[in-house]
Structure formats: C-alpha cells, structure tokens
Motif scaffolding. Structure first.
Motif, PDB file in Angstrom:
ATOM      1  N   CYS A  14       0.841  -1.213   0.000  1.00 26.25           N
ATOM      2  CA  CYS A  14       0.000   0.000   0.000  1.00 26.25           C
ATOM      3  C   CYS A  14       0.870   1.256   0.000  1.00 26.25           C
ATOM      4  O   CYS A  14       0.611   2.210  -0.742  1.00 26.25           O
ATOM      5  CB  CYS A  14      -0.913   0.006   1.224  1.00 26.25           C
ATOM      6  SG  CYS A  14      -2.127  -1.316   1.220  1.00 26.25           S
ATOM      7  N   SER A  17       2.309   1.825  -3.420  1.00 27.49           N
ATOM      8  CA  SER A  17       1.323   2.419  -4.307  1.00 27.49           C
ATOM      9  C   SER A  17       1.255   3.930  -4.081  1.00 27.49           C
ATOM     10  O   SER A  17       1.241   4.731  -5.024  1.00 27.49           O
ATOM     11  CB  SER A  17      -0.037   1.768  -4.028  1.00 27.49           C
ATOM     12  OG  SER A  17      -1.043   2.357  -4.781  1.00 27.49           O
ATOM     13  N   ASN A  20       4.625   5.799  -5.086  1.00 29.14           N
ATOM     14  CA  ASN A  20       4.719   5.873  -6.535  1.00 29.14           C
ATOM     15  C   ASN A  20       3.962   7.092  -7.068  1.00 29.14           C
ATOM     16  O   ASN A  20       4.482   7.869  -7.871  1.00 29.14           O
ATOM     17  CB  ASN A  20       4.108   4.591  -7.106  1.00 29.14           C
ATOM     18  CG  ASN A  20       4.681   4.244  -8.447  1.00 29.14           C
ATOM     19  OD1 ASN A  20       5.500   4.982  -9.001  1.00 29.14           O
ATOM     20  ND2 ASN A  20       4.250   3.134  -8.990  1.00 29.14           N
ATOM     21  N   SER A  38      -7.196   9.286  -7.772  1.00 33.42           N
ATOM     22  CA  SER A  38      -6.415   8.596  -8.790  1.00 33.42           C
ATOM     23  C   SER A  38      -7.287   8.308  -9.994  1.00 33.42           C
ATOM     24  O   SER A  38      -8.430   7.865  -9.849  1.00 33.42           O
ATOM     25  CB  SER A  38      -5.866   7.280  -8.227  1.00 33.42           C
ATOM     26  OG  SER A  38      -4.925   7.563  -7.221  1.00 33.42           O
ATOM     27  N   PRO A  54      -3.318  -2.644  -4.275  1.00 32.77           N
ATOM     28  CA  PRO A  54      -1.954  -2.793  -4.767  1.00 32.77           C
ATOM     29  C   PRO A  54      -1.712  -4.201  -5.320  1.00 32.77           C
ATOM     30  O   PRO A  54      -2.285  -5.166  -4.816  1.00 32.77           O
ATOM     31  CB  PRO A  54      -1.095  -2.561  -3.520  1.00 32.77           C
ATOM     32  CG  PRO A  54      -1.971  -1.858  -2.554  1.00 32.77           C
ATOM     33  CD  PRO A  54      -3.371  -2.272  -2.853  1.00 32.77           C
ATOM     34  N   TRP A  58      -3.582  -4.599 -10.670  1.00 26.95           N
ATOM     35  CA  TRP A  58      -2.787  -4.599 -11.906  1.00 26.95           C
ATOM     36  C   TRP A  58      -2.813  -5.992 -12.542  1.00 26.95           C
ATOM     37  O   TRP A  58      -2.990  -6.136 -13.746  1.00 26.95           O
ATOM     38  CB  TRP A  58      -1.337  -4.185 -11.585  1.00 26.95           C
ATOM     39  CG  TRP A  58      -0.538  -3.774 -12.781  1.00 26.95           C
ATOM     40  CD1 TRP A  58      -0.299  -2.502 -13.219  1.00 26.95           C
ATOM     41  CD2 TRP A  58       0.154  -4.649 -13.690  1.00 26.95           C
ATOM     42  NE1 TRP A  58       0.480  -2.523 -14.343  1.00 26.95           N
ATOM     43  CE2 TRP A  58       0.774  -3.824 -14.653  1.00 26.95           C
ATOM     44  CE3 TRP A  58       0.305  -6.027 -13.792  1.00 26.95           C
ATOM     45  CZ2 TRP A  58       1.541  -4.346 -15.698  1.00 26.95           C
ATOM     46  CZ3 TRP A  58       1.058  -6.544 -14.840  1.00 26.95           C
ATOM     47  CH2 TRP A  58       1.661  -5.701 -15.772  1.00 26.95           C
ATOM     48  N   TYR A  76       4.031   0.482 -11.812  1.00 28.77           N
ATOM     49  CA  TYR A  76       3.158   0.428 -10.642  1.00 28.77           C
ATOM     50  C   TYR A  76       3.346  -0.874  -9.883  1.00 28.77           C
ATOM     51  O   TYR A  76       3.610  -0.889  -8.686  1.00 28.77           O
ATOM     52  CB  TYR A  76       1.685   0.601 -11.051  1.00 28.77           C
ATOM     53  CG  TYR A  76       1.372   2.016 -11.437  1.00 28.77           C
ATOM     54  CD1 TYR A  76       0.969   2.933 -10.478  1.00 28.77           C
ATOM     55  CD2 TYR A  76       1.538   2.459 -12.741  1.00 28.77           C
ATOM     56  CE1 TYR A  76       0.708   4.245 -10.815  1.00 28.77           C
ATOM     57  CE2 TYR A  76       1.283   3.763 -13.101  1.00 28.77           C
ATOM     58  CZ  TYR A  76       0.865   4.654 -12.128  1.00 28.77           C
ATOM     59  OH  TYR A  76       0.628   5.954 -12.469  1.00 28.77           O
ATOM     60  N   GLU A  80       5.188  -1.619  -6.207  1.00 27.72           N
ATOM     61  CA  GLU A  80       4.369  -2.179  -5.128  1.00 27.72           C
ATOM     62  C   GLU A  80       4.973  -3.481  -4.605  1.00 27.72           C
ATOM     63  O   GLU A  80       5.044  -3.703  -3.391  1.00 27.72           O
ATOM     64  CB  GLU A  80       2.933  -2.393  -5.629  1.00 27.72           C
ATOM     65  CG  GLU A  80       2.164  -1.075  -5.760  1.00 27.72           C
ATOM     66  CD  GLU A  80       0.962  -1.148  -6.690  1.00 27.72           C
ATOM     67  OE1 GLU A  80       0.378  -0.096  -6.969  1.00 27.72           O
ATOM     68  OE2 GLU A  80       0.617  -2.263  -7.145  1.00 27.72           O
TER      69      GLU A  80
END
Ligand SMILES: [Zn+2]
Length: 268
Positions: A14, A17, A20, A38, A54, A58, A76, A80
């Motif tokens: 987390c 994330s 980043n 976001s 997180p 993805w 990303y 993470e």
C-alpha cells in the motif's frame, strides 16, 4: 512473527502504491495530498476501490485500464512488489523494534527519492529531509547519544557530497548531498559512512557493467542517477549492518570503531 511479516508486506504494498503516485505527481508539479483522486492517465476514468488494490488490481486487469484498455505502466506493480518485499525484509530482520520503525521510515525516503531521481533526475529536498527529521525525533527514545549520532550522520552524509561538489567544481548536484543528509539522520554516523561506500561501489559496478554491454559510453556525459544506488547501499546497511560490522571488527584491529549504535544493535 509470520503474521507480522505478512502484515508488513501488505502495508509495504500500500505504501509503495502511495509513494509511486507521490513521486510521479511531484515531478509533474501536481499535489499528491488532498482531494485529487487517482484516475486513468489516458481516459481520466476515476479509479474505484477495486482498481486501487496494490499488486492485485494490476494483475487482474492485466496491466490495462478497465475503462479504455490503455496500458498501465509496469512501474506500478514493480514498485508495489518491491515495497512489499522491503517491508517484509525489515520486519523479518528487526522484528517489531525501534530499528524496524526507523528503517521503515528511512526506506520510504529511499524509495521516494530513488523514484524521482530515476524518472527525472530530481531529488526533492522535502522527501529527503522529512524522514530525517522524523527519525531524529524518534532517536530521542534511544537517548541523547542516539540523537547526536543521527545529527552526526546527517552532517557526514552532507559533508561527503559537499567535498565532492567542491572538488569536482559543481560536477554533482546538491540534491545528492541533501538526500545523504536526510538518510544520514536516519542511520547515524557509522551506518551512513558504510552505506555511502556500499552505494558508490554498487553504482560503479553498474556503470562498468553498462559500459561492457554497450548501454553507456565513456566521455559522453551521460547522466547516471546516483540516488538509487546510494539507496541500495543504505538499505543493505540498515539490514545487514550488524553482520557487516561484526565481520569488519574481526578483520581489523580496532573493534570499537565497528561497535553498533542505537537503534541498530541486535546481532540475532
Ligand atoms: Zn482509461
């Protein structure tokens, strides 16, 4: 213990994330705190709760926006996963101690500054100084000497680069000096000196490797971001510092020099 390590992994993912986004938005001059939600960088679709998990989001979306299908950078998930692994390593090594807390805060600074230096060559003073100040205050829990050790680390980290900048007549930026001052306050004097050495060696090894395989060329003035390598040196020192110093004190004449300072004391 295993629960603590797993929890650290989830918190780390987390945080990764968040860091980043903080790094990326800072470079673009946008604010990363407050109300801005976001959103997909292609279509502007505001991400829902399920798209903000997180690592998993993805993977489930296979690196694509659910709305427009645009690719989401692999950066990303890499950051993470990296942060999850770093957090788990810290708790595995240090348990739930002051050393783990201080190493964790320091590592947030390492990740933030590495990301900005890697993406744009910028080091944001606030990202370096904030973890340093927080850890200086936490160092008071270890007594005045622990606090003084943090100050000494900050001055040493800054001083090394001040000398390099002076000798190279501006061949290197002050960003690296501020970065090393901040992380120096986190680590204390001895760890800072060793971390600098380890970071420079790692960076040097990388540059030579890149020249051998032809990605970098001598004398063309290609910029290599230094902070990510210094960060590797710092993290290795915060994890293996006690073992490294124990080894050095067996090899060298003066063991006191390599004795440990609060909070990085344990040798288990
Ligand atoms: Zn989209």
């Amino acid at each position: 213990m295993i629960q603590a390590i797993i929890t650290a992994g989830i918190i780390g993912a987390c945080l990764g994330s968040f860091l980043n986004v903080a790094a990326h938005r800072s470079i673009q001059g946008r604010s990363w705190y407050g109300r801005e939600r976001s959103a997909c960088e292609s279509c502007g679709h505001v991400l829902g709760a399920l798209e903000l998990i997180p690592i998993l989001s993805w993977l489930i979306q296979r690196g694509k926006c659910r709305h427009c299908g645009a690719k989401i950078s692999v950066r990303y998930i890499v950051v993470e996963i990296l942060c999850a692994v770093l957090a788990m390593t810290i708790v595995y090594r240090w348990g739930l101690t002051w050393a783990a807390l201080i190493a964790g805060i320091g590592t947030c600074g390492l990740v933030l500054n590495s990301l900005t230096d890697f993406e744009s060559g910028d080091v944001f003073d606030a990202f370096a100084i904030a973890p340093g100040i927080v850890c200086l205050i936490l160092r008071l829990a270890g007594g005045l000497w622990a606090f003084a050790d943090g100050l000494a680390g900050a001055f040493a980290g800054w001083g090394i680069f001040a000398v390099i900048i002076f000798l190279s007549r501006g061949g290197m930026g002050w960003g690296d000096a501020v970065f090393m001052a901040g992380i120096g306050a986190v680590m204390g004097l001895k760890f800072t000196l060793f971390a600098f050495y380890a970071g420079i060696m790692t960076g040097g090894f990388w540059v030579i490797l890149m020249m051998v395989i032809g990605h970098l060329h001598w004398g063309r003035g290609e910029a290599v971001p230094l902070v990510p390598f210094l960060s590797i040196g710092c993290f290795i020192t915060m994890i293996y510092g006690p073992e490294i110093f124990a080894y050095l004190s067996r090899r060298m004449l003066s063991p006191e020099i390599f004795s440990l300072s609060w909070p990085f004391l344990a040798t288990n």
